[in-house]
Design a protein around this motif. Structure first.
Motif: not given
Length: 448
Positions: A419, A421, A435, A437
């Motif tokens: 992942d 971010f 934050i 993604q």
């Protein structure tokens, strides 16, 4: 010889008939598929609105902040999902604009109250009264949508046929059933309470004056501005379709019709009455198969922005679908990315032409900021991020807050396992500001 020609012509006619019948059947099947999709969207939207009403009712009787957070989160997702379904239905925007706004504000109001509960702050009486009114309006909306669904089923009206303007009889039926129903809804929805809260859809933010400069522009000059903005070598007849005065930036809506027929299609746009700035533009032509690359599309969009006088714009992320590409550009000042000053450009990857443009963010927010040096170093900001993440070198960025302010941050791209971010650390306080993604798909990059 003549017999052979007759046989050949007969065979050709039979073949043509078979081909035409196959096309006819495919067209019917396609229309049935689209209608089923529209009916499903309409049904799902009604279910979402019903669930919003139920969740708001539960908040009236629950007393625990934890339960409130769960309910507010549900309402937020349901509101945004209902708004998305409504936007995909082939219904004129003017007939559903207030309903869409209502759903947006209910969702964002719920998010703001969920965060308030997470901070340990109880809801006050004014907020409870507002929630009760929103519950009543969502209940009304739910009942009206169910009634409309029943009328559509009884009258046999197909939602997908709203896109076809040639059938006058059908248009009249749709006007009486669907359009009139939504117009009545719109009149009722404008009475719901004004929402003042810390969120991007707050009424007090919509009352902020856009940073437009210049004086009033006459209609004749507006038409020339519209023609010059397109400047694709095609001759157009420009005319004013109407006014958009009930907006933050009062504008003229312009239609550009090609003077000669062919593959060219109508182009529509909105140009501000003050300053003569293009707020949005849309080319209505059908987009073919993509033939140019993503890099070429970005370069075409960037060259277009420079030609229109938008300097120092850098691409941030993009999405590709159906042979077209939407690129988000943000303003850059002194090596700082200014995200509130946003412009979206749509490029047709079949011909490499600009087919869409939207600059409301830029026109609303752009000015030369006085950017003060950050109070903490990049190294100190990096310490706020988990050591388990692989972090790239940061860059400074100004991002908007949900209350309409701006804050200087360090923007880090962080990777944890599979992942990715984007993490924004406040460059003055060291707090984690936001934050996101990064979702990388075949059609582009999305932020969640």
């Amino acid at each position: 010889m003549r017999k052979g020609i007759v046989i050949a012509l007969t065979a050709a006619l039979i073949g043509s008939g078979i081909w035409g019948y196959q096309q006819y059947r495919q067209n019917i099947e396609h229309n049935i598929y689209l209608e089923n999709q529209f009916q499903r969207m309409f049904y799902d939207m009604i279910v979402d609105v019903e669930n919003i009403q139920v969740a708001l009712a539960k908040i009236m009787v629950t007393g625990t902040p934890r339960q409130n957070v769960m309910l507010f989160t549900d309402i937020m997702h349901l509101s945004y999902d209902a708004q998305e379904k409504l936007s995909q239905l082939p219904i004129e925007h003017s007939h559903v604009s207030r309903t869409q706004k209502f759903l947006s504000q209910v969702g964002d109001f719920s998010m703001a109250l969920a965060r308030k509960n997470l901070d340990g702050k109880p809801l006050n009486q004014k907020e409870m009264d507002t929630l009760e009114e929103l519950h009543n309006y969502s209940n009304y909306l739910s009942q009206q949508l169910i009634a409309l669904q029943n009328q559509i089923a009884e009258k046999g009206v197909k939602i997908g046929e709203l896109r076809k303007k040639a059938n006058k009889k059908l248009d009249q039926a749709n006007k009486n059933i669907i359009a009139t129903s939504f117009v009545n809804l719109e009149e009722k929805m404008q009475e719901y309470p004004e929402l003042i809260y810390d969120g991007p859809f707050s009424e007090h933010l919509r009352r902020k004056k856009p940073k437009l400069t210049g004086g009033p522009i006459p209609k004749e000059a507006i038409l020339k501005i519209a023609e010059a903005f397109v400047d694709d070598g095609i001759k157009y007849d420009a005319r004013v379709l109407g006014d958009m005065d009930d907006t933050r930036m009062p504008s003229y809506v312009i239609s550009l019709q090609p003077k000669q027929g062919g593959a060219e299609s109508e182009i529509s746009m909105a140009v501000t009455k003050t300053g003569g700035k293009v707020v949005w533009m849309l080319d209505h032509r059908d987009i073919g198969e993509a033939r140019i690359s993503e890099e070429q599309g970005i370069q075409i969009a960037q060259n277009f922005l420079k030609k229109q006088g938008y300097d120092n714009m850098i691409p941030t992320y993009s999405v590709q679908y159906d042979g077209q590409m939407v690129i988000n550009f943000a303003y850059q000042q002194d090596d700082v990315v200014v995200y509130p000053d946003l412009i979206k450009v749509k490029v047709g990857l079949d011909q490499g032409k600009i087919v869409g443009f939207e600059a409301e963010g830029y026109l609303s927010n752009h000015f030369e900021r006085k950017i003060t040096p950050p109070q903490i170093s990049a190294e100190e900001a990096r310490e706020k991020i988990s050591m388990n993440a692989e972090v790239s070198e940061p860059r400074l960025a100004i991002i908007p807050t949900e209350g309409g302010d701006e804050v200087l941050c360090y923007e880090f791209k962080a990777r944890f396992k599979q992942d990715t971010f984007l993490i924004y650390i406040n460059a003055n306080t060291g707090d984690e500001q936001k934050i996101l993604q990064v979702i990388i798909k075949d059609e582009g990059v999305l932020m969640l």
